[in-house]
Design a protein around this motif. Structure first.
Motif, PDB file in Angstrom:
ATOM      1  N   SER A   2       0.834  -1.201   0.000  1.00 32.09           N
ATOM      2  CA  SER A   2       0.000   0.000   0.000  1.00 32.09           C
ATOM      3  C   SER A   2       0.871   1.255   0.000  1.00 32.09           C
ATOM      4  N   ALA A   3       0.279   2.330  -0.407  1.00 32.55           N
ATOM      5  CA  ALA A   3       0.995   3.605  -0.428  1.00 32.55           C
ATOM      6  C   ALA A   3       1.255   4.071   1.000  1.00 32.55           C
ATOM      7  N   LYS A   4       2.354   4.756   1.170  1.00 29.72           N
ATOM      8  CA  LYS A   4       2.722   5.267   2.498  1.00 29.72           C
ATOM      9  C   LYS A   4       1.848   6.457   2.852  1.00 29.72           C
ATOM     10  N   THR A   5       1.533   6.538   4.113  1.00 26.19           N
ATOM     11  CA  THR A   5       0.771   7.695   4.577  1.00 26.19           C
ATOM     12  C   THR A   5       1.715   8.884   4.716  1.00 26.19           C
ATOM     13  N   ALA A   6       1.139  10.046   4.834  1.00 27.83           N
ATOM     14  CA  ALA A   6       1.943  11.257   5.018  1.00 27.83           C
ATOM     15  C   ALA A   6       2.758  11.157   6.310  1.00 27.83           C
ATOM     16  N   ALA A   7       2.167  10.575   7.347  1.00 26.84           N
ATOM     17  CA  ALA A   7       2.876  10.431   8.623  1.00 26.84           C
ATOM     18  C   ALA A   7       4.079   9.505   8.481  1.00 26.84           C
ATOM     19  N   GLU A   8       3.927   8.419   7.719  1.00 26.29           N
ATOM     20  CA  GLU A   8       5.046   7.487   7.499  1.00 26.29           C
ATOM     21  C   GLU A   8       6.164   8.161   6.705  1.00 26.29           C
ATOM     22  N   LYS A  10       6.792  11.348   6.574  1.00 26.65           N
ATOM     23  CA  LYS A  10       7.401  12.361   7.445  1.00 26.65           C
ATOM     24  C   LYS A  10       8.358  11.695   8.438  1.00 26.65           C
ATOM     25  N   ARG A  11       7.960  10.560   9.026  1.00 27.99           N
ATOM     26  CA  ARG A  11       8.809   9.841   9.976  1.00 27.99           C
ATOM     27  C   ARG A  11      10.108   9.398   9.296  1.00 27.99           C
ATOM     28  N   GLU A  12       9.985   8.861   8.077  1.00 26.87           N
ATOM     29  CA  GLU A  12      11.170   8.432   7.333  1.00 26.87           C
ATOM     30  C   GLU A  12      12.080   9.617   7.013  1.00 26.87           C
ATOM     31  N   GLN A  13      11.484  10.750   6.682  1.00 23.71           N
ATOM     32  CA  GLN A  13      12.269  11.957   6.401  1.00 23.71           C
ATOM     33  C   GLN A  13      13.032  12.396   7.650  1.00 23.71           C
ATOM     34  N   ARG A  14      12.371  12.374   8.826  1.00 24.42           N
ATOM     35  CA  ARG A  14      13.036  12.744  10.077  1.00 24.42           C
ATOM     36  C   ARG A  14      14.196  11.793  10.369  1.00 24.42           C
ATOM     37  N   GLU A  15      14.000  10.493  10.097  1.00 28.80           N
ATOM     38  CA  GLU A  15      15.068   9.516  10.305  1.00 28.80           C
ATOM     39  C   GLU A  15      16.256   9.810   9.395  1.00 28.80           C
ATOM     40  N   ARG A  16      15.981  10.145   8.120  1.00 30.66           N
ATOM     41  CA  ARG A  16      17.064  10.480   7.186  1.00 30.66           C
ATOM     42  C   ARG A  16      17.784  11.749   7.630  1.00 30.66           C
ATOM     43  N   ASP A  17      17.005  12.758   8.063  1.00 37.12           N
ATOM     44  CA  ASP A  17      17.602  14.015   8.526  1.00 37.12           C
ATOM     45  C   ASP A  17      18.475  13.786   9.755  1.00 37.12           C
ATOM     46  N   LYS A  18      18.001  12.949  10.673  1.00 36.40           N
ATOM     47  CA  LYS A  18      18.772  12.652  11.880  1.00 36.40           C
ATOM     48  C   LYS A  18      20.083  11.966  11.512  1.00 36.40           C
ATOM     49  N   LEU A  19      20.028  11.021  10.591  1.00 36.42           N
ATOM     50  CA  LEU A  19      21.240  10.323  10.156  1.00 36.42           C
ATOM     51  C   LEU A  19      22.218  11.311   9.524  1.00 36.42           C
ATOM     52  N   ARG A  20      21.704  12.214   8.690  1.00 38.90           N
ATOM     53  CA  ARG A  20      22.577  13.210   8.063  1.00 38.90           C
ATOM     54  C   ARG A  20      23.210  14.117   9.114  1.00 38.90           C
ATOM     55  N   GLU A  21      22.437  14.502  10.128  1.00 41.92           N
ATOM     56  CA  GLU A  21      22.964  15.360  11.196  1.00 41.92           C
ATOM     57  C   GLU A  21      24.048  14.625  11.978  1.00 41.92           C
TER      58      GLU A  21
END
Length: 83
Positions: A2-8, A10-21
């Motif tokens: 199924s397609a990812k929800t907006a919340a999913e 966003k959570r994945e984006q925060r995880e990527r941003d945290k890893l980059r930081e």
């Protein structure tokens, strides 16, 4: 699948941003400095913060180190010989 929800997404984006930081910090950070500060030294640092309108102790210490490092060698020695 199924397609990812907006919340999913966003959570994945925060995880990527945290890893980059974390990667950015790992590249920039030389070492962590932990020191004990006595009352008189803390009072002097508080004065530096107040006079220079700074909020963070780390910022003040970083500026002090960088500006002291700009002094010519003899002036730096003279500066640090003072109690």
């Amino acid at each position: 699948m199924s397609a990812k929800t907006a919340a999913e997404r966003k959570r994945e984006q925060r995880e990527r941003d945290k890893l980059r930081e974390e990667e950015r910090q790992a590249r920039l950070l030389a070492y962590r400095l932990q020191i004990e500060v006595y009352h008189a030294t803390a009072e002097h640092l508080d004065r530096v913060l107040a006079v220079c309108d700074l909020e963070e102790k780390q910022d003040a210490l970083t500026r002090l180190i960088h500006n002291a490092a700009r002094l010519p060698d003899e002036k730096l020695r003279e500066f640090l010989r003072q109690p």
